[in-house]
Design a protein around this motif. Structure first.
Motif, PDB file in Angstrom:
ATOM      1  N   VAL A 176       0.824  -1.205   0.000  1.00 51.67           N
ATOM      2  CA  VAL A 176       0.000   0.000   0.000  1.00 51.67           C
ATOM      3  C   VAL A 176       0.862   1.260   0.000  1.00 51.67           C
ATOM      4  O   VAL A 176       0.733   2.130  -0.872  1.00 51.67           O
ATOM      5  N   ILE A 188      -9.931   1.337  -1.863  1.00 56.35           N
ATOM      6  CA  ILE A 188      -9.119   0.129  -1.947  1.00 56.35           C
ATOM      7  C   ILE A 188      -9.933  -1.056  -1.454  1.00 56.35           C
ATOM      8  O   ILE A 188     -10.785  -0.909  -0.569  1.00 56.35           O
ATOM      9  N   ALA A 204      -3.743   1.260   4.623  1.00 55.85           N
ATOM     10  CA  ALA A 204      -4.710   2.043   3.848  1.00 55.85           C
ATOM     11  C   ALA A 204      -5.362   3.117   4.709  1.00 55.85           C
ATOM     12  O   ALA A 204      -5.605   4.245   4.248  1.00 55.85           O
ATOM     13  N   CYS A 209      -7.247   6.297   2.803  1.00 56.52           N
ATOM     14  CA  CYS A 209      -8.109   5.688   1.782  1.00 56.52           C
ATOM     15  C   CYS A 209      -9.568   5.647   2.227  1.00 56.52           C
ATOM     16  O   CYS A 209      -9.865   5.512   3.417  1.00 56.52           O
ATOM     17  N   ILE A 212     -12.445   1.580   2.367  1.00 56.01           N
ATOM     18  CA  ILE A 212     -11.530   0.458   2.574  1.00 56.01           C
ATOM     19  C   ILE A 212     -12.414  -0.781   2.716  1.00 56.01           C
ATOM     20  O   ILE A 212     -13.090  -0.954   3.731  1.00 56.01           O
ATOM     21  N   HIS A 256      -7.443   0.614  -6.382  1.00 55.34           N
ATOM     22  CA  HIS A 256      -6.430  -0.233  -5.766  1.00 55.34           C
ATOM     23  C   HIS A 256      -7.091  -1.498  -5.210  1.00 55.34           C
ATOM     24  O   HIS A 256      -8.052  -1.404  -4.432  1.00 55.34           O
TER      25      HIS A 256
END
Length: 375
Positions: A176, A188, A204, A209, A212, A256
């Motif tokens: 990550v 992600i 993350a 992010c 998640i 991602h």
């Protein structure tokens, strides 16, 4: 010198706690008294014949205390606390470019059963050669290793916890933070919530992010994932993850996506969840394959599949950073570690494989007294 090690005599054989001979320290060597070592899925794979010859001593998530150094060693000294990771040459173009896990000689110095000079450092008392692993063979009371393997760490942190940073936790977090490098607000998905998946989730969260998304078969693991930072949970026994991610993102997918399961069907779902210009990282140690249509799965949409070995980080920088995050409460990996006595190593592996334990750690040095954690 005589040491105690968990010897694997032949393919598929259990670990046997055995007395072995360890070679003397030479100019470039470092002798480390192993305090504890994590168990990794790779150890299980090698015990069952992935690539190493037998007999061997496995273990590649060691942590310990430097006991003796060779005359040419400059980066550590006696008494230092260290994490043991993989070896690398330090001279090839990949190492010089800051990618030691891409070292041209990686397999030679980590998977050939010998040290960086091509020597066996372990022998039975009957003088039979024993293969080592990752140039550390941490399932032992002592390791004779190289400076490149070692990451010096603070003495204020419990050494028993730190070994898993050298492989599993360093892998998930590095994928990550060092490879994907998401922007704040990027979404992600992490397929599989074992130690590697949990490390990716925590990283993350550190990176900012959102969403998640954690995907697994077990609700208990998913609840732990939520505590560690996952915003959305998917139990794939009752829901198609790719379909739900498509619904969550209005059909766009996520930039991602990481898989830590190594299951072909799951890897296919993971790749289906990647958005245009997104990246899929498969991290599991597996001999299995999954099918990819190069045009529709990759070319159309400019999608990428990226191989990442042990996080593609510079461990001497990355692992101390993870410890700093842990100290601040931002990388609480201690929540899913369970300790076992060294002679319980076979049970520790069994519990890891069953999913009963996320990250098992065997403790070799029962005399070690961890520092008290403030706060």
């Amino acid at each position: 010198m005589k040491i105690t090690a968990a010897l694997v005599k032949e393919k598929g054989a259990p670990y046997e706690i055995t007395e072995l001979e360890l070679a003397e320290v030479q100019a470039q060597d470092v002798l480390v008294k192993i305090v504890a070592s994590g168990l990794c899925r790779s150890d299980y794979g090698e015990r069952n014949g992935n690539s190493l010859a037998f007999p061997n001593v496995l273990g590649h998530e060691g942590a310990g205390i430097v006991e003796k150094v060779g005359s040419a060693v400059t980066s550590v000294e006696v008494g230092d606390h260290v994490i043991l990771s993989y070896a690398y040459c330090g001279k090839c173009r990949h190492c010089r470019a800051g990618h030691p896990s891409s070292c041209t000689f990686w397999l030679t110095v980590n998977n050939q059963g010998k040290n960086v000079r091509g020597e066996y450092v372990l022998h039975t008392l009957e003088e039979e050669e024993v293969n080592n692993f990752f140039n550390q063979s941490a399932f032992s009371t002592y390791s004779l290793t190289d400076e490149s393997n070692l990451v010096k760490v603070s003495k204020k942190v419990d050494l028993r916890l730190l070994g898993p940073l050298g492989c599993g936790l360093g892998t998930g977090s590095g994928a990550v933070l060092s490879v994907l490098k998401p922007d704040v607000g990027d979404g992600i998905a992490i397929f599989g919530t074992g130690a590697v998946g949990f490390a990716a989730i925590m990283a993350a969260k550190l990176a900012g992010c959102y969403p998640i998304v954690a995907i697994d078969l077990h609700d208990q693991r998913l609840q732990t994932a939520k505590k560690l930072g996952a915003s959305h949970l998917i139990n794939s026994t009752s829901t198609d993850p790719a379909a739900l991610i498509a619904e969550l993102t209005a059909g766009v997918g996520l930039p991602h996506v990481i898989d830590s399961t190594g299951v072909p069907e799951v890897m296919t779902q993971a790749l289906q969840s990647v958005s245009h210009s997104g990246t899929f990282i498969p991290l599991a140690v597996t001999k299995k394959h999954f099918e990819v249509n190069t045009f529709f799965d990759l070319v159309f949409g400019n999608k990428k599949i990226r191989g990442v070995l042990i996080g593609d980080t510079i461990a001497k920088d990355h692992l101390p950073n993870l410890i700093d995050f842990y100290e601040r409460g931002d990388f609480p990996f201690d929540q899913f570690i369970k300790f076992y006595d060294f002679n319980e190593i076979n049970q520790a592996e069994k519990d890891s494989l069953s999913g009963e334990v996320i990250k098992a750690v065997v403790v070799m040095d029962q005399s070690y007294e961890p520092p008290r954690r403030s706060g």
